[in-house]
Design a protein around this motif. Structure first.
Motif, short mmCIF file in Angstrom:
data_model
loop_
_atom_site.label_atom_id
_atom_site.label_comp_id
_atom_site.label_asym_id
_atom_site.label_seq_id
_atom_site.Cartn_x
_atom_site.Cartn_y
_atom_site.Cartn_z
N VAL A 189 -12.64 -25.01 -12.80
CA VAL A 189 -12.43 -24.38 -11.31
C VAL A 189 -12.68 -22.66 -11.67
CG1 VAL A 189 -10.83 -23.82 -9.75
CG2 VAL A 189 -10.65 -25.75 -10.86
N GLN A 234 -13.18 -18.96 -11.09
CA GLN A 234 -12.80 -17.93 -10.04
C GLN A 234 -13.77 -16.75 -10.72
OE1 GLN A 234 -9.42 -15.56 -10.70
NE2 GLN A 234 -8.98 -15.85 -8.70
N THR A 268 -14.33 -16.59 -14.50
CA THR A 268 -13.10 -17.24 -15.31
C THR A 268 -12.81 -18.70 -14.89
OG1 THR A 268 -12.24 -15.01 -15.32
CG2 THR A 268 -10.94 -16.84 -15.86
N VAL A 298 -10.08 -21.30 -14.20
CA VAL A 298 -8.51 -20.91 -14.02
C VAL A 298 -8.02 -22.42 -14.30
CG1 VAL A 298 -8.76 -18.99 -12.91
CG2 VAL A 298 -8.75 -21.10 -11.49
N TYR A 318 -4.97 -23.40 -16.37
CA TYR A 318 -3.58 -22.88 -15.79
C TYR A 318 -2.99 -23.80 -14.94
CZ TYR A 318 -5.89 -18.94 -18.44
OH TYR A 318 -6.40 -18.46 -19.34
N PHE A 319 -3.45 -24.73 -14.37
CA PHE A 319 -2.91 -25.61 -13.19
C PHE A 319 -2.90 -27.05 -13.56
CE2 PHE A 319 -4.38 -21.54 -11.60
CZ PHE A 319 -3.10 -21.03 -10.85
N PHE A 353 -2.39 -29.06 -10.86
CA PHE A 353 -2.69 -29.77 -9.53
C PHE A 353 -4.01 -30.17 -9.25
CE2 PHE A 353 -1.59 -25.42 -8.35
CZ PHE A 353 -2.88 -24.92 -8.05
N PHE A 354 -5.18 -29.42 -10.34
CA PHE A 354 -6.42 -29.83 -10.15
C PHE A 354 -6.77 -31.35 -10.66
CE2 PHE A 354 -7.00 -25.20 -10.09
CZ PHE A 354 -7.14 -25.16 -9.02
N PRO A 384 -3.05 -27.57 -3.62
CA PRO A 384 -2.37 -26.90 -2.58
C PRO A 384 -3.40 -26.45 -1.52
CG PRO A 384 -2.50 -25.49 -4.61
CD PRO A 384 -3.16 -26.89 -5.04
N PHE A 385 -4.87 -26.50 -1.72
CA PHE A 385 -5.56 -25.92 -0.79
C PHE A 385 -6.66 -26.77 -0.49
CE2 PHE A 385 -6.15 -23.78 -4.74
CZ PHE A 385 -7.57 -24.16 -5.23
N LEU A 388 -11.14 -18.37 -1.16
CA LEU A 388 -9.63 -18.38 -0.61
C LEU A 388 -9.17 -17.35 -0.02
CD1 LEU A 388 -8.16 -20.23 -4.01
CD2 LEU A 388 -8.26 -21.06 -1.75
N GLY A 389 -9.24 -16.00 -0.78
CA GLY A 389 -8.57 -14.85 -0.30
C GLY A 389 -9.55 -13.81 -0.11
N SER A 427 -14.62 -10.88 -1.61
CA SER A 427 -15.59 -10.87 -3.08
C SER A 427 -15.35 -11.75 -4.12
CB SER A 427 -15.32 -9.48 -3.38
OG SER A 427 -13.96 -9.33 -4.01
N ASN A 428 -14.20 -12.38 -3.96
CA ASN A 428 -13.99 -13.60 -5.04
C ASN A 428 -14.45 -15.16 -4.64
OD1 ASN A 428 -12.27 -12.04 -6.25
ND2 ASN A 428 -10.30 -12.47 -5.14
N TYR A 451 -15.30 -18.65 -5.79
CA TYR A 451 -14.64 -20.04 -6.46
C TYR A 451 -15.46 -21.26 -6.33
CZ TYR A 451 -10.20 -17.51 -5.74
OH TYR A 451 -9.04 -16.71 -6.04
#
Lengths: 154, 322
Positions: A46, A48, A51, A53, A56-57, A59-60, A85-86, A133-134, A137-138, A140
């Motif tokens: 995943v 970002q 990076t 990510v 670190y999770f 739920f993927f 979660p999204f 997501l937010g 400029s990010n 994913y």
């Protein structure tokens, strides 16, 4: 003496053409797989920005893409992202008909009925879902790879 | 008894140069675009309340981001009501010794007044009047100090500070011997995400541009000292993140204060920690509900040690959605 040379060139041309046709027909390419098959893709990374990510999770782990083929043609598609979660797609895709558009790379996997692009696929079997997501400029991206053996459909 | 009189004499001498100083008005913008000239003026009133027989040379110093190169671009002038016109000030150089420390003015200001809550590179730059004044006993006058400088190229948020004093008293132990003004200041319009100089960088958020809808990494660097003190969790084996989120127009709050796998920060180097989280999932805030703010602090396993801001508040970072 010239005849064998012409013959050799012709043979080489045919061989090259044969290879091209084989690649385009997707013998080793899941989007254009021959026969009746079901491929399951799981998230490898995943991204970002630069990076990964995913480590670190947990739920993927439940995100999964299933592509099935019938008679060598794209058949049904299911994208499961319930544990995440999204949502990275505008809607849920459960057992929908799909098709692949190969005009540009990476190829587009679309819902047949609506023509909506669901995700992308490269020749090395990497399926990608770009999303936001937010902050604008990010960047994913889900990156999925096939897992396990390709199963023959019953 | 002799010692008593000696101390009394020293105290009296110290008071000789001292006067009553106050700001009458300060005209300083709170924000300015990047790469833009800024004029700040300070109206002051000075009353020389003791007999002095030495000349008095004004000193003005500015605390500002090092990147702004105040020594090169700032121009400082002043006028006084004594009718002597507009006076220029020159940059203090190495041979200009601050009387209390015997060292450079910039170092004396840094050590005796500090950096005023800036955690990114800032510097004191001092300017000294090119004119001596024969201000006498009980003289009263007003004056205006004008500082003109150019902001840097980056969006940033900082605490500027201005010192107005004189070469005789220097950076005195007693604050009545000088004037000090602190000015929160922000530059805007640049291409970068705003750099907040006022946040201790023992904590940071990655990526730099983020909203609470993003996946974020909260980072804690226990090697960063605050006010010369080691971070309380330096050397800790495990560090946990305690956090709270306000959401739904700040009408609701979610708190995560458990010590466990969910809040255990991962090592990111020696005495450096980080925790990746997706705020909606971490706080249990439903998708579609706006998370307005997140604040946090760090603890050890039994919560006997907490790391918060120097003022005791939890760390908090505004969204930066460039």
């Amino acid at each position: 003496m010239k005849t064998p040379l012409v013959f050799l060139i012709t043979a080489l041309s045919l061989l090259t053409a044969s290879c091209t046709n084989e690649l385009e027909s997707g013998k080793d390419y899941p989007a254009l797989a021959m026969g009746d098959k079901t491929l399951v893709f799981k998230i490898d990374k995943v991204m970002q920005n630069e990076t990964d990510v995913k480590p670190y999770f947990s739920f993927f782990d439940g995100v999964e893409l299933t592509l099935s083929y019938k008679n060598g043609e794209p058949s049904r598609l299911t994208f499961t992202q319930a544990e995440a979660p999204f949502r990275v797609t505008g809607k849920e895709y459960v057992d929908v008909e799909w098709e692949i558009h190969t005009a540009k790379s990476p190829y587009e996997i679309r819902e047949k009925e609506t023509g909506e692009v669901i995700c992308y696929m490269t020749r090395d079997r990497l399926v990608t879902f770009p999303f936001k997501l937010g902050a604008p400029s990010n960047q994913y991206e889900y990156q999925l790879l096939p897992v396990g053996d390709e199963s023959e459909n019953q | 008894m002799k010692r008593y009189y000696r101390y009394l004499t020293i105290a009296a001498l110290a008071a000789i140069v001292a006067g009553c100083m106050e700001f009458l008005a300060i005209n300083h913008p709170a924000t300015a675009p990047v790469n833009t000239g800024v004029d700040a003026t300070f109206d002051v009133r000075i009353e020389v309340n003791k007999d002095i027989d030495i000349r008095t040379t004004p000193v003005v110093a500015i605390l500002a981001p090092t990147a702004w190169k105040m020594a090169e671009n700032a121009v400082v002038t002043y006028t006084t009501s004594d009718g002597s016109g507009t006076k220029e000030m020159r940059l203090a150089v190495g041979t200009d010794k601050e009387p209390k420390t015997g060292g450079p003015w910039s170092a004396a200001l840094k050590s005796r007044i500090g950096l005023k809550g800036n955690y990114e590179p800032v510097e004191w730059v001092a300017f000294i009047a090119t004119t001596d004044h024969n201000w006498g006993p009980n003289d009263q006058f007003t004056g205006t100090v004008t500082v003109r400088f150019t902001t840097g190229s980056e969006n940033l948020k900082t605490n500027l500070a201005y010192f107005i004093g004189n070469t005789q008293d220097g950076v005195h132990d007693d604050a009545q011997y000088y004037l000090l003004h602190e000015q929160p200041f922000e530059t805007t319009g640049g291409s970068n995400a705003t750099i907040d100089y006022t946040l201790p960088k023992m904590c940071s958020i990655s990526p730099e541009a983020f909203t609470w809808e993003d996946i974020v990494a909260i980072k804690y660097d226990a090697t960063i000292q605050v006010d010369g003190e080691d971070s309380p969790l330096k050397g800790a084996d495990k560090v946990y993140l305690m956090a709270r989120a306000s959401y739904n127009g700040e009408t609701q709050e979610a708190v995560v204060d458990e010590v466990g796998a969910k809040t255990l920060m991962a090592k990111n180097g020696k005495d450096k920690w980080m925790l990746y989280l997706y705020p909606h999932e971490f706080f249990g805030v439903p998708a579609g509900v706006k998370i307005d703010n997140v604040s946090f602090y760090m603890v050890n396993a039994d919560k006997s040690i907490e790391v918060k801001m120097p003022d005791g508040e939890e760390f908090s970072f505004p969204e930066n959605d460039k």
